[in-house]
Scaffold this motif. Structure first.
Motif, PDB file in Angstrom:
ATOM      1  N   LYS A 147       0.824  -1.208   0.000  1.00 41.69           N
ATOM      2  CA  LYS A 147       0.000   0.000   0.000  1.00 41.69           C
ATOM      3  C   LYS A 147       0.857   1.256   0.000  1.00 41.69           C
ATOM      4  O   LYS A 147       0.589   2.200  -0.747  1.00 41.69           O
ATOM      5  N   ASN A 174       1.064   3.981  -3.102  1.00 40.66           N
ATOM      6  CA  ASN A 174       0.809   5.408  -2.900  1.00 40.66           C
ATOM      7  C   ASN A 174       1.988   6.250  -3.373  1.00 40.66           C
ATOM      8  O   ASN A 174       1.798   7.299  -4.000  1.00 40.66           O
ATOM      9  N   LEU A 232      -1.179  -4.408 -11.097  1.00 42.70           N
ATOM     10  CA  LEU A 232      -1.633  -3.025 -10.992  1.00 42.70           C
ATOM     11  C   LEU A 232      -2.647  -2.704 -12.081  1.00 42.70           C
ATOM     12  O   LEU A 232      -2.487  -3.075 -13.235  1.00 42.70           O
ATOM     13  N   ASP A 233      -3.696  -1.985 -11.695  1.00 43.95           N
ATOM     14  CA  ASP A 233      -4.679  -1.454 -12.633  1.00 43.95           C
ATOM     15  C   ASP A 233      -4.603   0.062 -12.508  1.00 43.95           C
ATOM     16  O   ASP A 233      -5.008   0.630 -11.495  1.00 43.95           O
ATOM     17  N   VAL A 265      -4.667   6.979 -10.339  1.00 38.78           N
ATOM     18  CA  VAL A 265      -5.235   6.068  -9.342  1.00 38.78           C
ATOM     19  C   VAL A 265      -4.754   4.667  -9.679  1.00 38.78           C
ATOM     20  O   VAL A 265      -4.898   4.205 -10.811  1.00 38.78           O
ATOM     21  N   ILE A 266      -4.169   4.002  -8.709  1.00 36.98           N
ATOM     22  CA  ILE A 266      -3.656   2.643  -8.908  1.00 36.98           C
ATOM     23  C   ILE A 266      -4.439   1.696  -8.015  1.00 36.98           C
ATOM     24  O   ILE A 266      -4.438   1.839  -6.789  1.00 36.98           O
ATOM     25  N   ASN A 267      -5.122   0.752  -8.643  1.00 35.17           N
ATOM     26  CA  ASN A 267      -5.801  -0.329  -7.921  1.00 35.17           C
ATOM     27  C   ASN A 267      -4.931  -1.570  -8.018  1.00 35.17           C
ATOM     28  O   ASN A 267      -4.272  -1.797  -9.039  1.00 35.17           O
ATOM     29  N   ARG A 287      -6.635  -6.563  -1.492  1.00 38.44           N
ATOM     30  CA  ARG A 287      -7.052  -5.590  -2.480  1.00 38.44           C
ATOM     31  C   ARG A 287      -6.838  -4.196  -1.905  1.00 38.44           C
ATOM     32  O   ARG A 287      -6.989  -3.985  -0.712  1.00 38.44           O
ATOM     33  N   ARG A 328      -6.103   0.337  -3.074  1.00 41.94           N
ATOM     34  CA  ARG A 328      -6.022   1.387  -4.091  1.00 41.94           C
ATOM     35  C   ARG A 328      -5.240   2.554  -3.532  1.00 41.94           C
ATOM     36  O   ARG A 328      -5.199   2.764  -2.319  1.00 41.94           O
ATOM     37  N   SER A 329      -4.636   3.301  -4.420  1.00 42.66           N
ATOM     38  CA  SER A 329      -3.857   4.463  -3.990  1.00 42.66           C
ATOM     39  C   SER A 329      -4.797   5.545  -3.456  1.00 42.66           C
ATOM     40  O   SER A 329      -5.961   5.598  -3.824  1.00 42.66           O
ATOM     41  N   GLN A 330      -4.243   6.390  -2.613  1.00 43.84           N
ATOM     42  CA  GLN A 330      -5.072   7.439  -2.005  1.00 43.84           C
ATOM     43  C   GLN A 330      -4.994   8.724  -2.772  1.00 43.84           C
ATOM     44  O   GLN A 330      -4.095   9.093  -3.373  1.00 43.84           O
TER      45      GLN A 330
END
Length: 124
Positions: A49, A53, A88-89, A98-100, A120, A122-124
């Motif tokens: 995480k 980020n 990475l999505d 935004v990276i999921n 799971r 995602r970036s903040q």
């Protein structure tokens, strides 16, 4: 000893039986093994995480650049083994990257028994 005194002494006895002791011992050992084996996976997830980020903030402008920067940062950190840039999505939301990400971690417990953790984020 009279029958009434033996009944009262039985009532006064307290404690745990041998079967109860074995049951609780096995339960505590199993919980400790589970904890010892899963904590590193959660520490790795927190590292992922943080890295995601950082990559979202200063990773680049194109998807290949962002993935390459993530791989470079991941190899420098050295603690992330369960995930790579293929997980990475990467999207854009109002000019913000935004990276999921999602990945699975299988932890062998004993014999054919394993624990599957699905992470799971995602970036903040």
């Amino acid at each position: 000893m009279t029958p009434s005194s033996s009944r009262s002494s039985r009532r006064a006895q307290q404690g745990i039986t041998m079967v109860g002791l074995l049951f609780w011992s096995v339960l505590i050992v199993f919980a400790a093994v589970l904890l010892i084996k899963t904590v590193p996976a959660y520490v790795e997830f927190e590292s992922v995480k943080t890295l995601v980020n950082q990559t979202a903030v200063k990773g680049g402008n194109t998807v290949p650049e962002i993935k390459a920067n993530f791989e470079r940062m991941r190899s420098n950190q050295g603690t992330i083994d369960s995930m790579n840039s293929g997980n990475l999505d990467i999207t854009k939301d109002n000019d913000r990257i935004v990276i999921n990400f999602a990945y699975d971690k299988e932890i062998p417990l004993f014999g054919p028994v394993s624990l599957l953790l699905k992470f799971r984020g995602r970036s903040q």
